[in-house]
Write an enzyme that holds these catalytic residues in place. Structure first.
Site, short mmCIF file in Angstrom:
data_model
loop_
_atom_site.label_atom_id
_atom_site.label_comp_id
_atom_site.label_asym_id
_atom_site.label_seq_id
_atom_site.Cartn_x
_atom_site.Cartn_y
_atom_site.Cartn_z
N CYS A 2 96.72 6.70 48.24
CA CYS A 2 96.86 7.91 46.86
C CYS A 2 96.42 7.81 45.58
O CYS A 2 96.26 6.02 45.52
CB CYS A 2 98.14 7.96 47.28
SG CYS A 2 98.77 7.79 48.96
N ARG A 50 98.37 12.63 46.54
CA ARG A 50 98.43 11.84 48.26
C ARG A 50 96.89 12.28 49.07
O ARG A 50 96.08 13.41 48.78
CB ARG A 50 99.08 12.58 49.21
CG ARG A 50 99.61 12.32 50.52
CD ARG A 50 99.93 12.64 51.69
NE ARG A 50 100.43 12.17 52.81
CZ ARG A 50 100.47 12.17 53.84
NH1 ARG A 50 100.29 13.60 54.16
NH2 ARG A 50 100.44 12.04 55.12
#
Length: 612
Positions: A2, A50
């Protein structure tokens, strides 16, 4: 995998600065294409983009844990490969989990062990934990620096993020580059902990930082040490094989499609073979996917040179057939490597013009092709730094020279500084390189009474592990995350690195070749042609039209009236490279011209203040 960002301020209410946090988070969209998260409190603001890999439904971030004295929040990038064991230990201690994610395991590990959690993690990670109970921020980076983590202190706190662009989106961080930054750009020695931008730094590999009202303090929690190696040859080979088998097994854990990057060299082939064997034991897992890269329209076919003796694709296909992988070649058109949009994407992914030209753009395009079918890839990268596989380790003349060896191989040492003579006089790039080399030698851990030849090889290995490896890992991270692909590097497992660093050079080369223990560990798993293949670096296009295109593009920039890039570089030196016949322009000088192109893109996009 991420992108993380954050801002801690002890003298203002950050709940009123959501717009700034959102801008910072937006810069990480490519690193995390699946979701965005924001968490704000008066003293801390955390953000997250994410790329969903483990626990797709439950792993949203920033993640919090409530306590009677206040919340503890985490924003986390990377993977913790031993999270299953840690979770079991924490459950035995009374912790209860809401998700299946490794993020929650790391968060609860902090609640249990505080900053000492760093000694328990195995993986690649960059993370930040804000503890409301004590108003303390913890920043942690993995031992080898696989995942990036930048920070900049401000008068009232700190801002941080996975990449410089996240920090530059904050009004407290100036877009300024001084003499130190120019030395890093043009010196090509990658000083640990530094960033090109003024006031910005990296959390160094194997370090964590604690931020309080009193400021930021960095602590080292891991270092390479020189330890006597007591295993004989057979035991050494066996241990290397055991470690790699366990590492690959752990790094295959994923809830999304995974694959291997298969060049047909020893390193990636062994990773692919181990992955194929592991998945073969998992019902319904199917064959491992594998990918290599090749170039279209090479009129004369592959031509051996002093760096690359053989093409990759035939060996990759042979390994794929041998281990039963589902293999595909990503074939690149050299014209795409000159596409201005692709070129800009690679420069902007790095935030600094420190690239390696076509090696960056082709890797970016390769990763884009891989991402169409997989989200996680295992790579053989870093084996050459760990085991001493590069050709420069095996050339006594190169080893003896008091210069970073990659500067000799790339031609940067012979070319000298690319800076404009006046700027070069102010920054002293050559002196900077010499000082960095001396610092690296002095920092190398050695054994008392060690043979001088063994000590020298240990020093060369150490500088590659602490400096050149950073270049390669940064390149891998930026190009892969720019297309939302998570690339895992089994050879960077700290257990393997520690063990192999202790192996004497004579044992690393016991068969008269490079990476002897690794080759022996791979015996029986790979075709003999691959076991005997000479080291071949990541491929580069040999298309003359590409070289001509680079020369035209760089020449146009150097001759452009009022060109900002021409004011920074030694234009006369570089024009001589532009005027060479394309066939006479070696790879290293071509990269020098490509850096002119990258530097121009960087200057136009970021408009940095150059303050020397």
């Amino acid at each position: 995998m991420c992108g993380i960002v954050g801002w801690v301020a002890f003298d203002e209410d950050l709940t009123r600065r959501r717009d700034v946090l959102e801008r910072m988070v937006a810069t990480m969209a490519r690193r995390g294409p699946d979701a965005a998260g924001h968490w704000l409190r008066p003293r801390a603001a955390l953000g997250h983009r994410r790329l969903s890999v483990i626990d797709l439904e439950g792993g949203a971030q920033p993640m919090t844990a409530g306590t009677p004295a206040g919340d503890v929040a985490i924003t986390y990038s990377g993977e913790t490969y031993n999270f299953t064991e840690l979770r079991a230990e924490l459950e035995r201690a009374g912790h209860r989990f809401r998700t299946r994610s490794d993020t929650e395991v790391v968060l609860r590990a902090y609640l249990k062990w505080g900053e000492n959690l760093v000694d328990r993690l195995n993986g690649m990670y960059a993370l930040a934990i804000w503890d409301e109970r004590t108003e303390r921020l913890l920043l942690v980076r993995d031992r080898l620096g696989v995942k990036p983590l930048y920070y900049a202190t401000t008068p009232g706190g700190v801002v941080f993020g996975s990449e410089p662009k996240a920090l530059l989106a904050n009004p407290h961080v100036p877009r300024r580059v001084g003499a130190d930054g120019l030395r890093e750009i043009f010196g090509l020695v990658s000083t640990p902990g530094t960033a090109v931008w003024d006031g910005m730094a990296e959390v160094r590999p194997g370090h964590y930082a604690v931020v309080t009202r009193d400021g930021l303090r960095e602590h080292r929690y891991w270092r390479l040490e020189a330890r006597p190696h007591t295993d004989d040859r057979d035991a050494t080979v066996e241990r290397v094989g055991e470690l790699l088998t366990d590492i690959v097994r752990r790094q295959l854990v994923s809830d999304v499609p995974r694959c291997s990057l298969l060049s047909g060299g020893l390193d990636s082939s062994l990773v692919t073979a181990l992955a194929a064997a592991e998945l073969g034991r998992v019902p319904g897992a199917g064959p491992v996917r594998s990918f290599d890269v090749d170039f279209a329209h090479q009129e004369e076919g592959f031509r051996p040179d002093n760096m690359r003796g053989t093409p990759d694709s035939p060996y990759a296909r042979e390994v794929a057939a041998h281990v039963g992988s589902d293999h595909r070649s990503v074939v690149l058109d050299p014209a795409a490597l000159l596409d201005p949009g692709v070129r800009a994407d690679t420069v902007l992914a790095r935030d600094v013009p420190l690239g390696w030209g076509e090696l960056d753009t082709s890797l970016y395009l390769l990763f884009g092709g891989v991402r169409e079918r997989s989200t996680v890839a295992l790579s053989g990268e870093s084996a050459d730094e760990v085991f001493g596989g590069y050709g420069w380790f095996h050339d006594p003349e190169l080893v003896a020279q008091p210069v970073f060896p990659w500067l000799l191989v790339t031609g940067d040492h012979a070319l000298g500084s690319m800076l404009h003579p006046e700027l070069d006089a102010k920054t002293g790039v050559e002196e900077f390189r010499a000082d960095c080399y001396a610092d690296s030698l002095a920092a190398t851990p050695v054994l008392p009474g060690e043979d001088p030849a063994e000590r020298l090889m240990r020093q060369k290995l150490y500088m590659c592990l602490t400096r050149w490896l950073r270049v390669m890992l940064d390149r891998k991270d930026r190009m892969s995350m720019a297309v939302g692909l998570e690339v895992r590097v089994p050879f960077c497992d700290h257990r393997l690195v520690e063990y192999v660093f202790g192996i004497p050079w004579s044992l690393k080369t016991f068969d008269g070749r490079e990476k002897s223990p690794l080759r022996a560990a791979a015996a029986g798993l790979l075709p003999s042609s691959v076991l005997e293949r000479r080291k071949s670096p990541y491929p580069s296009t040999q298309d003359a039209a590409y070289t001509e295109g680079v020369q035209r593009w760089a020449g146009r920039l150097l001759d452009e009236p009022g060109s900002a890039v021409a004011e920074l570089v030694d234009a006369a030196k570089l024009r001589r490279l532009v005027e060479l016949p394309p066939r006479q322009l070696a790879w290293g000088p071509r990269v020098a011209l490509e850096r002119v192109i990258d530097l121009d893109i960087w200057l136009r996009h970021y408009s940095p203040e150059i303050a020397v």
